[in-house]
Design an enzyme around this catalytic site. Structure first.
Site, PDB file in Angstrom:
ATOM      1  N   THR A 156       3.874  28.123 -13.833  1.00 49.57           N
ATOM      2  CA  THR A 156       4.983  27.370 -14.406  1.00 49.57           C
ATOM      3  C   THR A 156       5.927  28.343 -15.097  1.00 49.57           C
ATOM      4  O   THR A 156       5.504  29.126 -15.951  1.00 49.57           O
ATOM      5  CB  THR A 156       4.482  26.322 -15.405  1.00 49.57           C
ATOM      6  OG1 THR A 156       3.654  25.383 -14.705  1.00 49.57           O
ATOM      7  CG2 THR A 156       5.637  25.578 -16.044  1.00 49.57           C
ATOM      8  N   LYS A 255       6.293  26.473 -10.215  1.00 53.36           N
ATOM      9  CA  LYS A 255       6.778  25.174 -10.701  1.00 53.36           C
ATOM     10  C   LYS A 255       7.840  25.390 -11.774  1.00 53.36           C
ATOM     11  O   LYS A 255       7.654  26.209 -12.670  1.00 53.36           O
ATOM     12  CB  LYS A 255       5.620  24.365 -11.285  1.00 53.36           C
ATOM     13  CG  LYS A 255       6.005  23.025 -11.893  1.00 53.36           C
ATOM     14  CD  LYS A 255       4.751  22.297 -12.371  1.00 53.36           C
ATOM     15  CE  LYS A 255       5.076  20.989 -13.063  1.00 53.36           C
ATOM     16  NZ  LYS A 255       5.637  21.218 -14.433  1.00 53.36           N
ATOM     17  N   HIS A 279      10.364  20.046 -15.939  1.00 55.82           N
ATOM     18  CA  HIS A 279       9.298  19.852 -16.934  1.00 55.82           C
ATOM     19  C   HIS A 279       9.326  18.429 -17.495  1.00 55.82           C
ATOM     20  O   HIS A 279       9.076  18.196 -18.678  1.00 55.82           O
ATOM     21  CB  HIS A 279       9.420  20.874 -18.065  1.00 55.82           C
ATOM     22  CG  HIS A 279       8.088  21.387 -18.541  1.00 55.82           C
ATOM     23  ND1 HIS A 279       7.461  22.467 -17.966  1.00 55.82           N
ATOM     24  CD2 HIS A 279       7.256  20.958 -19.520  1.00 55.82           C
ATOM     25  CE1 HIS A 279       6.311  22.690 -18.585  1.00 55.82           C
ATOM     26  NE2 HIS A 279       6.160  21.788 -19.525  1.00 55.82           N
TER      27      HIS A 279
END
Length: 383
Positions: A156, A255, A279
């Site tokens: 992420t 991500k 997010h």
């Protein structure tokens, strides 16, 4: 047990069951929450093309996502602190996902560590990770995960700094932690005795399991917040992918991308997949919704890697919309968090079955027979 008929029903049950500070943590976003709401509104604004007199007596929902065969094109997104929504929450959710035949992605900031979650599964979860300054810790976690049979890593990249979340301040989860804040939290816990007993008492220990080896006995939430501020690496660039490749031999998906230029750079850096995500509206408020960003990312990638959408999915028709715009599938975040908080493992299982059925119906009514080949003209052009 109440049978929810929508994600909103699960959300309402979660609101009743959880102390306010935990519900707002799941439900809220950053600043004015404009991007959070846009994620939902923009995807639902897309109109679907209904088709008739097409043989849809057999609709195949199966596909492959993130290297795993799936019963339908969804995966459970990484959710932090899920062990506070239900007793050993990550374990319950992972088992529900495996039973439903969809991938489960374990957050590195989960309450239950990778060893505890993997112990109850035939196939270990996908591991989500942030880039940490303490690279020795990262290497240790990667080695522990690989030893368990974890195959795919999800990095992420949109949480290099924490964006202010006003709801968390108002509910006293963050901000001033004086006597007044402690009293507000204690009052909320007292008003939710079912949660207090099942999760607050029986669900212990309330630590961040994956980070416990470097945080010792102080792996609670307050210690974690301070640790994150010191250890999340805001200096990362695509060049750091080379270091990660040295220590992880399996697929790496990224991500947190919204921009076409970033998507092209990710492909050049050798990633194996991209998750279009803001997010959940919890970082840059005012950023585009994920469904609006998706077509540009898909065009930039040009088929080089798999692209999934994360954010705003609340129904089977939303899954179909995302796939018509080029996503291979979607990640479910708040959907499973609400279901878990509402009814535990059974709730996550029921939520997945509900969305599976909704997708099957939506595909049939738009003349689609396979999740592997959703037509782009399922979504009508904007007028």
């Amino acid at each position: 047990m109440v049978t929810p008929a929508s994600i909103e029903d699960f959300r309402e049950l979660a609101r009743r069951r959880l102390p306010r500070f935990l519900f707002d943590y799941i439900d809220g976003g950053s600043y004015d929450e404009a991007t959070l709401h846009a994620n939902i509104a923009d995807i639902q604004r897309l109109k679907l093309r209904q088709r008739v007199m097409v043989d849809v007596s057999h609709v195949d929902l199966t596909t492959t996502l993130l290297g795993q065969a799936t019963s339908f094109p969804v995966a459970l997104a990484p959710i932090g602190l899920a062990g506070l929504y239900a007793r050993r929450g990550e374990v319950q959710a992972a088992r529900a996902a495996e039973a439903a035949g969809v991938p489960f992605i374990l957050s590195s900031s989960a309450c239950c560590g990778i060893e505890e979650v993997a112990a109850g599964l035939k196939q270990p979860p996908i591991l989500q990770l942030y880039m940490i300054r303490d690279r020795a810790f990262m290497i240790d976690l990667l080695q522990r995960s690989a030893a368990l049979g974890v195959e795919t890593l999800m990095l992420t990249v949109d949480l290099i700094v924490h964006s202010p979340r006003r709801r968390d301040v108002r509910s006293s989860l963050t901000g001033s932690q004086g006597a007044a804040a402690q009293l507000r939290r204690a009052t909320e816990i007292a008003l939710h005795p079912g949660w207090a007993w099942d999760v607050g008492v029986r669900g212990r220990p309330h630590i961040l399991g994956n980070f416990a080896p470097v945080m010792g006995d102080g792996a609670g939430l307050a210690q974690f917040t301070a640790w994150v501020a010191q250890n999340f690496d805001a200096s990362i660039t695509w060049a750091d992918m080379a270091w990660l490749r040295e220590h992880w031999r399996g697929p790496i998906v990224v991500k947190g991308l919204l921009d076409a230029a970033d998507a092209a750079a990710a492909c050049d850096a050798g990633v194996d997949g991209i998750i279009v995500s803001n997010h959940g509206g919890r970082q840059l408020d005012g950023a585009p919704s994920t469904i609006m960003a998706l077509p540009g990312v898909v065009d930039a990638v040009a088929g080089r890697v798999e692209v999934l959408l994360d954010g705003g999915v609340r129904s089977g028709t939303d899954i179909l919309r995302a796939m018509a715009l080029g996503a291979s599938g979607v990640l479910l975040g708040r959907a499973w968090a609400f279901a878990l908080a509402a009814q535990g493992q059974a709730g996550v299982a029921a939520m997945l079955e509900m969305l599976r059925h909704e997708l099957a119906v939506a595909m049939a009514l738009t003349g689609q027979t396979s999740a592997r080949s959703i037509s782009a003209d399922v979504v009508l052009p904007a007028r």
